[in-house]
Scaffold this motif. Structure first.
Motif, short mmCIF file in Angstrom:
data_model
loop_
_atom_site.label_atom_id
_atom_site.label_comp_id
_atom_site.label_asym_id
_atom_site.label_seq_id
_atom_site.Cartn_x
_atom_site.Cartn_y
_atom_site.Cartn_z
N SER A 31 0.89 -1.07 0.00
CA SER A 31 0.00 0.00 0.00
C SER A 31 0.92 1.10 0.00
CB SER A 31 -0.77 -0.50 1.03
OG SER A 31 -1.20 -1.73 0.54
N ARG A 32 2.08 0.66 -0.51
CA ARG A 32 3.10 1.67 -0.67
C ARG A 32 2.98 2.19 -2.09
NH1 ARG A 32 7.55 -1.33 -1.04
NH2 ARG A 32 6.97 -2.12 0.96
N GLY A 39 -0.97 10.19 3.85
CA GLY A 39 -2.23 10.58 4.48
C GLY A 39 -3.44 10.04 3.75
N GLU A 40 -3.24 9.62 2.48
CA GLU A 40 -4.35 9.02 1.74
C GLU A 40 -4.37 7.53 2.00
OE1 GLU A 40 -4.76 9.65 -2.48
OE2 GLU A 40 -3.95 11.65 -2.26
N GLY A 41 -5.53 6.95 2.00
CA GLY A 41 -5.62 5.50 2.15
C GLY A 41 -5.28 4.82 0.85
N PRO A 42 -5.32 3.50 0.86
CA PRO A 42 -5.11 2.78 -0.39
C PRO A 42 -6.19 3.13 -1.41
CG PRO A 42 -5.69 1.28 1.40
CD PRO A 42 -5.51 2.63 2.00
N PHE A 43 -5.89 2.99 -2.70
CA PHE A 43 -6.82 3.41 -3.74
C PHE A 43 -8.12 2.62 -3.70
CE2 PHE A 43 -8.47 3.04 -8.12
CZ PHE A 43 -8.89 4.35 -8.26
N GLU A 244 9.34 -3.98 -3.39
CA GLU A 244 9.25 -5.25 -2.68
C GLU A 244 9.32 -6.37 -3.72
OE1 GLU A 244 5.33 -6.65 -1.29
OE2 GLU A 244 4.49 -4.79 -2.06
N ASN A 245 9.38 -7.59 -3.23
CA ASN A 245 9.45 -8.73 -4.15
C ASN A 245 8.03 -9.09 -4.61
OD1 ASN A 245 10.87 -10.63 -5.64
ND2 ASN A 245 10.73 -12.19 -4.03
N ASN A 309 -3.64 -2.29 -5.53
CA ASN A 309 -2.93 -1.19 -4.88
C ASN A 309 -1.41 -1.33 -5.00
OD1 ASN A 309 -5.32 0.04 -4.07
ND2 ASN A 309 -5.44 -1.18 -2.20
N LYS A 310 -0.92 -2.55 -4.93
CA LYS A 310 0.52 -2.78 -5.06
C LYS A 310 1.01 -2.58 -6.49
CE LYS A 310 0.91 -6.35 -1.42
NZ LYS A 310 2.23 -6.10 -0.79
N THR A 311 0.11 -2.82 -7.45
CA THR A 311 0.53 -2.76 -8.86
C THR A 311 0.41 -1.36 -9.44
OG1 THR A 311 -0.14 -5.08 -9.09
CG2 THR A 311 0.20 -3.87 -11.13
#
Ligand code: ZN
Length: 329
Positions: A31-32, A39-43, A244-245, A309-311
């Protein structure tokens, strides 16, 4: 995913002297973020993804067989997701009629134009097939192959990417969002579109496809794999932007040549550019491939939302890099 046949020939011949027997098996198969500000949450989240999944894989759509009323409902649903979220029709409308299938069938194709005057002339296709196999032989009174994992999951994933880029417009290169029909008939929708775009002279950089992302991998040190892993440096590039991996190598994907079993392949064939499928189905984590049990209620919506979110930063990194860093090996 398009049906995969593989032979246990040798084993069966040894054990029972049988002649060649082929078994159809399962595959079809944040969620990086640099973009998501502090300050925003995940999409996206499990609820949003679940809502899309519960519609696309509902019995009402009867398994989304190409040319059926059910897939027409799915097509309208995707159009109604694109339109208010800033995704424009790529052609005159969102619909791209297949020239290679007897029943009226459509890919749904949208575009979010890039913001950079030069880079916007370079295109990335982000795709998934939205068809499935329709009504099949009944099991316990259920004859609808809902196709939740295959491939309402990839469809929902791409719809959420489209919503992200359509509303935020953070991409310098232009992004084409393509939901393919008739994948299950032999990659027909993607074959048709790849050929058409090639004939129209599209300046394609890369094709990134999403398939069977509904349940997580187990016991792996990566989150998803790509098909054709060793054919380009896409995994390295993805992991750089994901920090990340995120993307790894699944040996069975290579063994069963999944690279040629989904909609990335026609783009590889037509354009010769890096074209891959991202997937979290590994033959052991899902038992309902092409069966009536492939239902939304056994999907992991939190996993799916995490994948989106990760992609997003990966897609954003690839879309905005000054040079075309994904290279074939
Ligand atoms: Zn399939």
């Amino acid at each position: 995913m398009k049906t995969i046949l593989y032979a246990f020939t040798a084993l069966l011949m040894m054990t029972c002297g049988s002649s060649k027997i082929e078994q159809t098996t399962t595959l079809g198969a944040k969620s990086r973020s640099t973009a998501i500000k502090k300050g925003e949450g995940p999409f996206t989240d499990a609820e949003r993804v679940g809502k899309i999944m519960n519609y696309l894989a509902s019995d009402e759509l009867k398994g989304r067989d190409s040319g059926s009323e059910g897939i027409e409902m799915a097509a309208k649903y995707i159009e109604n997701h694109f339109k208010p979220n800033g995704v424009k029709p790529y052609f005159e409308t969102y619909r791209d009629t297949l020239s290679n299938f007897e029943k009226p069938s459509f890919n749904i194709v949208g575009i979010v134009e890039g913001s950079d005057p030069a880079l916007k002339n370079e295109y990335i296709v982000i795709g998934a097939h939205y068809d499935h196999i329709g009504v099949v032989k009944a099991e316990n009174g259920d004859d609808i192959a809902n196709g939740a994992n295959d491939n309402a999951s990839g469809t929902s994933t791409v719809m959420e990417f489209a919503r992200y880029f359509g509303t935020r417009k953070t991409n310098k290169r232009s992004l084409i969002f393509a939901l393919f029909s008739a994948e299950e008939k032999g990659l027909l929708g993607s074959k048709h579109l790849a050929k058409k775009l090639k004939e129209q002279g599209l300046n394609l950089y890369t094709m990134l496809n999403f398939e069977m992302t509904g349940v997580p991998l187990q016991g792996k040190d990566y989150f998803m794999y790509i098909t054709g892993y060793d054919m380009s440096n896409l995994a390295e590039v993805s992991n750089k932007y994901a920090k990340e991996n995120l993307v790894g190598f699944l040996p069975t994907a290579k063994e069963f040549n999944l690279f040629q079993r989904s909609d990335n392949y026609p783009f590889d064939q037509e354009f010769g550019v890096p074209s891959h499928t991202f997937c979290t189905f590994d033959f052991t984590n899902f038992d309902h491939y092409h069966k009536v049990g492939d239902e939304a209620d056994i999907m992991d919506f939190a996993h799916m939302a995490a994948l989106v979110n990760k992609t997003i930063p990966v897609l954003e990194g690839i879309a905005n890099a000054p040079t075309q860093e994904i290279q074939k090996k």
